[in-house]
Design a protein around this motif. Sequence first.
Motif, PDB file in Angstrom:
ATOM      1  N   ALA A 114       2.437   1.731  -1.478  1.00 48.97           N
ATOM      2  CA  ALA A 114       2.152   1.658  -0.184  1.00 48.97           C
ATOM      3  C   ALA A 114       3.228   2.431   0.611  1.00 48.97           C
ATOM      4  CB  ALA A 114       1.988   0.207   0.334  1.00 48.97           C
ATOM      5  N   TYR A 115       4.414   2.539   0.127  1.00 46.91           N
ATOM      6  CA  TYR A 115       5.516   3.042   0.772  1.00 46.91           C
ATOM      7  C   TYR A 115       5.505   4.494   0.996  1.00 46.91           C
ATOM      8  CZ  TYR A 115      10.457   4.070   1.886  1.00 46.91           C
ATOM      9  OH  TYR A 115      11.511   4.736   2.385  1.00 46.91           O
ATOM     10  N   ASP A 116       5.930   4.981   2.264  1.00 46.91           N
ATOM     11  CA  ASP A 116       5.745   6.514   2.435  1.00 46.91           C
ATOM     12  C   ASP A 116       7.078   6.448   3.231  1.00 46.91           C
ATOM     13  OD1 ASP A 116       5.506   8.816   3.264  1.00 46.91           O
ATOM     14  OD2 ASP A 116       3.464   8.611   3.703  1.00 46.91           O
ATOM     15  N   PRO A 117       7.979   7.219   2.868  1.00 46.50           N
ATOM     16  CA  PRO A 117       9.414   7.369   3.906  1.00 46.50           C
ATOM     17  C   PRO A 117       9.233   7.883   5.165  1.00 46.50           C
ATOM     18  CG  PRO A 117       9.411   8.915   1.983  1.00 46.50           C
ATOM     19  CD  PRO A 117       8.401   7.825   1.490  1.00 46.50           C
ATOM     20  N   ALA A 118       7.870   8.766   5.092  1.00 53.92           N
ATOM     21  CA  ALA A 118       7.364   9.609   6.353  1.00 53.92           C
ATOM     22  C   ALA A 118       6.821   8.811   7.477  1.00 53.92           C
ATOM     23  CB  ALA A 118       6.735  10.909   5.962  1.00 53.92           C
ATOM     24  N   VAL A 119       6.312   7.520   7.006  1.00 48.27           N
ATOM     25  CA  VAL A 119       5.780   6.544   7.856  1.00 48.27           C
ATOM     26  C   VAL A 119       6.449   5.284   7.959  1.00 48.27           C
ATOM     27  CG1 VAL A 119       3.543   5.434   8.382  1.00 48.27           C
ATOM     28  CG2 VAL A 119       3.563   7.572   6.977  1.00 48.27           C
ATOM     29  N   PRO A 120       7.186   5.221   9.292  1.00 46.49           N
ATOM     30  CA  PRO A 120       8.152   4.158   9.231  1.00 46.49           C
ATOM     31  C   PRO A 120       7.365   2.740   9.230  1.00 46.49           C
ATOM     32  CG  PRO A 120       8.606   5.671  11.170  1.00 46.49           C
ATOM     33  CD  PRO A 120       7.514   6.249  10.284  1.00 46.49           C
ATOM     34  N   ASP A 121       6.228   2.558   9.894  1.00 43.29           N
ATOM     35  CA  ASP A 121       5.389   1.204   9.484  1.00 43.29           C
ATOM     36  C   ASP A 121       5.240   0.881   8.177  1.00 43.29           C
ATOM     37  OD1 ASP A 121       5.381   1.378  12.419  1.00 43.29           O
ATOM     38  OD2 ASP A 121       3.225   1.672  12.813  1.00 43.29           O
ATOM     39  N   SER A 122       5.317   1.794   7.112  1.00 48.02           N
ATOM     40  CA  SER A 122       5.201   1.409   5.890  1.00 48.02           C
ATOM     41  C   SER A 122       6.328   0.597   5.481  1.00 48.02           C
ATOM     42  CB  SER A 122       4.885   2.676   4.870  1.00 48.02           C
ATOM     43  OG  SER A 122       6.173   3.406   4.661  1.00 48.02           O
ATOM     44  N   ALA A 123       7.394   0.766   5.918  1.00 51.65           N
ATOM     45  CA  ALA A 123       8.535  -0.157   5.382  1.00 51.65           C
ATOM     46  C   ALA A 123       8.232  -1.485   5.711  1.00 51.65           C
ATOM     47  CB  ALA A 123       9.659   0.512   5.679  1.00 51.65           C
ATOM     48  N   VAL A 124       7.823  -1.691   7.076  1.00 47.36           N
ATOM     49  CA  VAL A 124       7.614  -3.178   7.365  1.00 47.36           C
ATOM     50  C   VAL A 124       6.470  -3.661   6.668  1.00 47.36           C
ATOM     51  CG1 VAL A 124       6.800  -4.407   9.516  1.00 47.36           C
ATOM     52  CG2 VAL A 124       8.483  -2.423   9.796  1.00 47.36           C
ATOM     53  N   ARG A 125       5.528  -3.069   6.138  1.00 48.04           N
ATOM     54  CA  ARG A 125       4.039  -3.354   5.527  1.00 48.04           C
ATOM     55  C   ARG A 125       4.740  -3.670   3.945  1.00 48.04           C
ATOM     56  NH1 ARG A 125       0.535  -6.359   4.444  1.00 48.04           N
ATOM     57  NH2 ARG A 125      -1.421  -5.791   3.020  1.00 48.04           N
ATOM     58  N   VAL A 126       5.525  -3.084   3.403  1.00 45.87           N
ATOM     59  CA  VAL A 126       6.032  -3.025   2.201  1.00 45.87           C
ATOM     60  C   VAL A 126       6.776  -4.357   1.970  1.00 45.87           C
ATOM     61  CG1 VAL A 126       7.520  -2.442   0.286  1.00 45.87           C
ATOM     62  CG2 VAL A 126       5.751  -0.765   1.251  1.00 45.87           C
ATOM     63  N   ARG A 127       7.805  -4.694   2.994  1.00 42.42           N
ATOM     64  CA  ARG A 127       8.553  -5.698   3.253  1.00 42.42           C
ATOM     65  C   ARG A 127       7.453  -6.959   3.343  1.00 42.42           C
ATOM     66  NH1 ARG A 127      13.688  -7.838   4.730  1.00 42.42           N
ATOM     67  NH2 ARG A 127      13.545  -9.923   4.351  1.00 42.42           N
ATOM     68  N   GLU A 128       6.593  -7.134   4.028  1.00 39.95           N
ATOM     69  CA  GLU A 128       5.811  -8.252   4.084  1.00 39.95           C
ATOM     70  C   GLU A 128       5.019  -8.567   2.770  1.00 39.95           C
ATOM     71  OE1 GLU A 128       2.887  -6.790   7.084  1.00 39.95           O
ATOM     72  OE2 GLU A 128       4.236  -7.423   8.804  1.00 39.95           O
ATOM     73  N   MET A 129       4.782  -7.350   2.027  1.00 43.82           N
ATOM     74  CA  MET A 129       4.209  -7.766   0.747  1.00 43.82           C
ATOM     75  C   MET A 129       5.027  -8.328  -0.288  1.00 43.82           C
ATOM     76  SD  MET A 129       1.422  -4.613   0.113  1.00 43.82           S
ATOM     77  CE  MET A 129       2.457  -3.289   0.401  1.00 43.82           C
ATOM     78  N   PHE A 130       6.254  -8.042  -0.326  1.00 43.09           N
ATOM     79  CA  PHE A 130       7.416  -8.488  -1.236  1.00 43.09           C
ATOM     80  C   PHE A 130       7.587  -9.971  -0.785  1.00 43.09           C
ATOM     81  CE2 PHE A 130       9.335  -4.163  -2.016  1.00 43.09           C
ATOM     82  CZ  PHE A 130       8.386  -4.077  -3.048  1.00 43.09           C
ATOM     83  N   ASP A 131       7.817 -10.164   0.668  1.00 45.79           N
ATOM     84  CA  ASP A 131       8.079 -11.543   1.085  1.00 45.79           C
ATOM     85  C   ASP A 131       6.747 -12.406   0.743  1.00 45.79           C
ATOM     86  OD1 ASP A 131      10.447 -10.615   2.198  1.00 45.79           O
ATOM     87  OD2 ASP A 131       9.787 -10.794   4.104  1.00 45.79           O
ATOM     88  N   ARG A 132       5.585 -11.896   0.480  1.00 42.07           N
ATOM     89  CA  ARG A 132       4.497 -12.576   0.201  1.00 42.07           C
ATOM     90  C   ARG A 132       4.541 -13.057  -1.175  1.00 42.07           C
ATOM     91  NH1 ARG A 132      -1.904 -11.621   1.147  1.00 42.07           N
ATOM     92  NH2 ARG A 132      -2.567 -13.615   0.466  1.00 42.07           N
ATOM     93  N   GLN A 133       4.702 -12.277  -2.147  1.00 45.30           N
ATOM     94  CA  GLN A 133       4.917 -12.370  -3.443  1.00 45.30           C
ATOM     95  C   GLN A 133       6.101 -13.384  -3.877  1.00 45.30           C
ATOM     96  OE1 GLN A 133       4.690  -8.009  -4.671  1.00 45.30           O
ATOM     97  NE2 GLN A 133       4.266  -9.182  -6.595  1.00 45.30           N
ATOM     98  N   LEU A 134       7.287 -13.320  -3.347  1.00 44.11           N
ATOM     99  CA  LEU A 134       8.243 -13.924  -3.515  1.00 44.11           C
ATOM    100  C   LEU A 134       8.316 -15.338  -2.992  1.00 44.11           C
ATOM    101  CD1 LEU A 134      11.719 -11.911  -2.810  1.00 44.11           C
ATOM    102  CD2 LEU A 134      10.838 -12.848  -5.020  1.00 44.11           C
TER     103      LEU A 134
END
Length: 336
Positions: A114-134
Amino acid sequence: MRKGIRERLSEGVVLGDGGYLLELEKRGFVRAGPFTPEVSIINPWALEELHREFMLAGAEVLQTLTFYASEEKLATVGLADKVDEINRAATEIARKVAAEGDALVAGTLSITWAYDPAVPDSAVRVREMFDRQLAQQLAVGVDFVIGETFTTLGEALIALESIKAAGLPAMITMAFEHKDTTHDGYTAAECGKSLEANGADIVGINCLRNPETMMPLLHEMISAVSSSTYIAAQPVAYETHNHDHNFTSLPGFPFGLDPYQLPRTRLADFAVRAHDMGVRYIGSCCGSVAAHVREMARALGKLPPDDTMEVWKQDGGRPKSAYEYHRKRRMEQETI
């Protein structure tokens, strides 16, 4: 009180486990293609048995089967609503088996797609997914967390942020696909330095590459980080083409990989070489089964040498097995 990962690494090499998803697919419990880890809630006993095989073979760390257990990846197989259940169940299974021995449990985060360095919002989304798993893994209990198979440094750093926010030791390993740089253009040395600077306790390389093609990148990373940061290596147990080091690009992937599987001795040789060059967390990834882990454990002196002939009761007469027969022939030939 059990020793944690940093204390164990300070005392010597730590042996990780092997590959889960591809082995479970061969056994009929994982779907090839998506390789999502719903086995933990559908056939939990199968995952439990594989954990146990690795631990009995000498693995000192059991990783939770939460690779690809993020929301967007699970959504591809209609299981987005099972994220919490899968992460919790996988951690409970690893915890149960680890309690039978002295193994640590490593929570696992992985590439999300889901990560795309060209799309800033993707970093926020990925962090949310990691936090949910953890959150689910921490609720059950893990000793440290491994973020693995990241093909971009950007996503690896997001995983590191999530792990450090949880207050746990962090191990981050990169995966180098067709080139000797990540998809966002960083070398192994640059990845190591960046991850170290951002607080990773252990940095390294895992998956995609076999022992030989991973070695040069390990050299780069070791030379770039300080002696206070531990290095990890977990190669695949498959032969790869010289012109393309990524095992997933083999014509046999994913259903015909059997002819490419490496003999256990190749992983044992790698374990010794990696240890000699300074790698302290040594494991293996896709294609590696209990036999590979056991041979690595023997090579690292964590299990006694296997010499069944020493304990095999014989009457001194004729050989009564092919093993005994051919061993005797070889010994006779050596004396000629």
